[in-house]
Design an enzyme around this catalytic site. Structure first.
Site, PDB file in Angstrom:
ATOM      1  N   SER A 146      27.701  82.238  84.338  1.00 40.72           N
ATOM      2  CA  SER A 146      26.527  81.378  84.165  1.00 40.72           C
ATOM      3  C   SER A 146      26.960  79.974  84.572  1.00 40.72           C
ATOM      4  O   SER A 146      28.173  79.693  84.623  1.00 40.72           O
ATOM      5  CB  SER A 146      26.111  81.379  82.684  1.00 40.72           C
ATOM      6  OG  SER A 146      25.233  80.314  82.398  1.00 40.72           O
ATOM      7  N   TYR A 159      28.073  81.107  73.576  1.00 36.57           N
ATOM      8  CA  TYR A 159      27.725  81.487  74.951  1.00 36.57           C
ATOM      9  C   TYR A 159      28.580  80.710  75.953  1.00 36.57           C
ATOM     10  O   TYR A 159      29.144  81.290  76.892  1.00 36.57           O
ATOM     11  CB  TYR A 159      26.233  81.204  75.161  1.00 36.57           C
ATOM     12  CG  TYR A 159      25.643  81.729  76.454  1.00 36.57           C
ATOM     13  CD1 TYR A 159      25.167  83.043  76.536  1.00 36.57           C
ATOM     14  CD2 TYR A 159      25.522  80.920  77.575  1.00 36.57           C
ATOM     15  CE1 TYR A 159      24.607  83.528  77.714  1.00 36.57           C
ATOM     16  CE2 TYR A 159      24.960  81.394  78.748  1.00 36.57           C
ATOM     17  CZ  TYR A 159      24.496  82.694  78.814  1.00 36.57           C
ATOM     18  OH  TYR A 159      23.931  83.167  79.975  1.00 36.57           O
TER      19      TYR A 159
HETATM   20  P1  NAD Z   1      18.227  90.416  79.733  1.00 36.33           P
HETATM   21  O1  NAD Z   1      18.022  90.220  78.271  1.00 36.33           O
HETATM   22  O2  NAD Z   1      17.050  90.581  80.637  1.00 36.33           O
HETATM   23  O3  NAD Z   1      19.169  91.684  79.988  1.00 36.33           O
HETATM   24  C1  NAD Z   1      20.315  91.904  79.238  1.00 36.33           C
HETATM   25  C2  NAD Z   1      20.759  93.326  79.453  1.00 36.33           C
HETATM   26  O4  NAD Z   1      21.916  93.549  78.642  1.00 36.33           O
HETATM   27  C3  NAD Z   1      19.727  94.363  79.019  1.00 36.33           C
HETATM   28  O5  NAD Z   1      19.798  95.480  79.880  1.00 36.33           O
HETATM   29  C4  NAD Z   1      20.186  94.723  77.616  1.00 36.33           C
HETATM   30  O6  NAD Z   1      19.760  96.024  77.209  1.00 36.33           O
HETATM   31  C5  NAD Z   1      21.684  94.679  77.807  1.00 36.33           C
HETATM   32  N1  NAD Z   1      22.427  94.522  76.575  1.00 36.33           N
HETATM   33  C6  NAD Z   1      22.294  93.574  75.610  1.00 36.33           C
HETATM   34  N2  NAD Z   1      23.163  93.815  74.618  1.00 36.33           N
HETATM   35  C7  NAD Z   1      23.865  94.922  74.981  1.00 36.33           C
HETATM   36  C8  NAD Z   1      24.896  95.656  74.365  1.00 36.33           C
HETATM   37  N3  NAD Z   1      25.398  95.338  73.169  1.00 36.33           N
HETATM   38  N4  NAD Z   1      25.363  96.755  75.017  1.00 36.33           N
HETATM   39  C9  NAD Z   1      24.860  97.130  76.213  1.00 36.33           C
HETATM   40  N5  NAD Z   1      23.882  96.456  76.833  1.00 36.33           N
HETATM   41  C10 NAD Z   1      23.395  95.374  76.205  1.00 36.33           C
HETATM   42  O7  NAD Z   1      19.155  89.203  80.170  1.00 36.33           O
HETATM   43  P2  NAD Z   1      19.514  88.578  81.599  1.00 36.33           P
HETATM   44  O8  NAD Z   1      18.957  87.206  81.617  1.00 36.33           O
HETATM   45  O9  NAD Z   1      19.220  89.527  82.690  1.00 36.33           O
HETATM   46  O10 NAD Z   1      21.076  88.405  81.406  1.00 36.33           O
HETATM   47  C11 NAD Z   1      22.034  89.181  82.094  1.00 36.33           C
HETATM   48  C12 NAD Z   1      23.313  88.400  82.223  1.00 36.33           C
HETATM   49  O11 NAD Z   1      23.076  87.222  83.004  1.00 36.33           O
HETATM   50  C13 NAD Z   1      23.895  87.903  80.897  1.00 36.33           C
HETATM   51  O12 NAD Z   1      25.296  88.005  80.916  1.00 36.33           O
HETATM   52  C14 NAD Z   1      23.473  86.444  80.860  1.00 36.33           C
HETATM   53  O13 NAD Z   1      24.323  85.679  80.086  1.00 36.33           O
HETATM   54  C15 NAD Z   1      23.572  86.101  82.324  1.00 36.33           C
HETATM   55  N6  NAD Z   1      22.818  84.908  82.711  1.00 36.33           N
HETATM   56  C16 NAD Z   1      21.468  84.841  82.531  1.00 36.33           C
HETATM   57  C17 NAD Z   1      20.797  83.699  82.920  1.00 36.33           C
HETATM   58  C18 NAD Z   1      19.310  83.555  82.785  1.00 36.33           C
HETATM   59  O14 NAD Z   1      18.811  82.431  82.997  1.00 36.33           O
HETATM   60  N7  NAD Z   1      18.574  84.590  82.466  1.00 36.33           N
HETATM   61  C19 NAD Z   1      21.485  82.631  83.482  1.00 36.33           C
HETATM   62  C20 NAD Z   1      22.862  82.728  83.630  1.00 36.33           C
HETATM   63  C21 NAD Z   1      23.517  83.890  83.253  1.00 36.33           C
END
Ligand code: NAD
Length: 264
Positions: A146, A159
């Site tokens: 991130s 985080y």
């Molecule tokens: P999201 O909530 O849409 O998806 C998260 C996924 O992780 C889902 O499939 C969920 O079922 C799974 N998950 C959560 N806890 C879990 C566990 N204990 N075991 C197995 N699976 C689990 O979130 P996202 O925004 O797509 O985030 C995905 C990644 O991207 C994360 O690592 C997040 O930190 C990173 N990220 C997101 C953003 C953003 O703005 N959305 C920005 C930077 C980084």
């Protein structure tokens, strides 16, 4: 459009039932990779979307906070497809609170899911990647960090600590495999409008008594100069680049795709 860049390869994407992980799984499948899905919630929708791209799909519901379940998932992937060629460590959660109010169990969960899970999946994936291509090695490990792997924001202690940690893990993984065909890189997105961020928009709207649109504009305006969300499709295209032959000597980078957030 389906192409064959990754035909015959297997990609395991953690947390791929939603958001960024699903976007990356689809992009890798569109290049011909078979996919191992992981995550909670609806699996049938994502599975059908990816199967429609003409590749094979497996699923394992490992809870990424549990090392024994991660080991079972990696064994399941190997049993289904032989080995994992591409590992995308993506599963992640968020909790927002000042440090003095941060629940210790949330700290533990975020470190386990956003950081330690990547260590466990990586250590289990590496031996087969290192043995591939007649011992020269072939593999791609992509860690979804991130902008918070590069800079901090208030109220996101666990985080930010986990994401800085995964950038460090990325560098060490890249260095330990630098003379082989196994690369490891991190992707550092800014805001992406997924369920994880929608919760933060909704909390902001509720706290300020403002509309969702106003809360969204505020959220982007504070940090992201482009005033645009990065999309899962754009992140998927970057993951495909890391997996392509042109990505062969890209090793240990933390590549931000953040609308200028960290350029400030
Ligand atoms: P999201 O909530 O849409 O998806 C998260 C996924 O992780 C889902 O499939 C969920 O079922 C799974 N998950 C959560 N806890 C879990 C566990 N204990 N075991 C197995 N699976 C689990 O979130 P996202 O925004 O797509 O985030 C995905 C990644 O991207 C994360 O690592 C997040 O930190 C990173 N990220 C997101 C953003 C953003 O703005 N959305 C920005 C930077 C980084």
């Amino acid at each position: 459009m389906q192409t064959t860049l990754l035909k015959g390869k297997t990609a395991l994407v953690t947390g791929s039932t939603s958001g960024i992980g699903l976007g990356i799984a689809k992009a890798l499948a569109a290049q011909g990779a078979n996919i191992v899905l992981n995550g909670f919630g609806d699996v049938q929708g994502p599975r059908a979307d990816i199967e429609a791209l003409g590749v094979k799909v497996a699923y394992h519901g490992a809870d990424m906070s549990r090392p024994t379940e991660i080991a079972e998932m990696m064994a399941h992937a190997a049993a289904q497809f032989g080995r994992v060629d591409i590992l995308v460590n993506n599963a992640g959660i968020q909790h927002v609170a000042r440090i003095e109010n941060f629940p210790p169990e949330k700290w533990d969960a975020i470190i386990a899911i956003n950081l330690s899970s990547a260590f466990h999946a990586t250590r289990l994936a590496l031996p087969a990647m290192q043995a591939a291509d007649g011992g020269k090695g072939w593999g791609r490990i992509i860690n979804i960090a991130s902008v918070h792997g590069l800079v901090g924001s208030a109220e996101k202690s666990a985080y930010v600590a986990a994401k800085h940690g995964i950038v460090g893990l990325t560098k060490v993984t890249a260095l330990e495999n630098a003379t082989s065909g196994v690369t490891c890189n991190a992707i550092c997105p800014g805001w992406v409008l997924t369920p994880l961020v929608q919760k933060q928009v909704d909390a902001r709207a509720a706290a300020g008594g403002i509309s969702t649109e106003a809360a969204t504009a505020q959220l982007l305006g504070e940090k992201e100069p482009s005033l645009q969300f990065t999309t899962p499709e754009e992140l998927g295209a970057l993951a495909v680049f890391f997996c392509s032959p042109a990505g062969n000597n890209v090793r240990g980078v933390a590549w931000n795709m953040d609308g200028g957030w960290t350029a400030q």
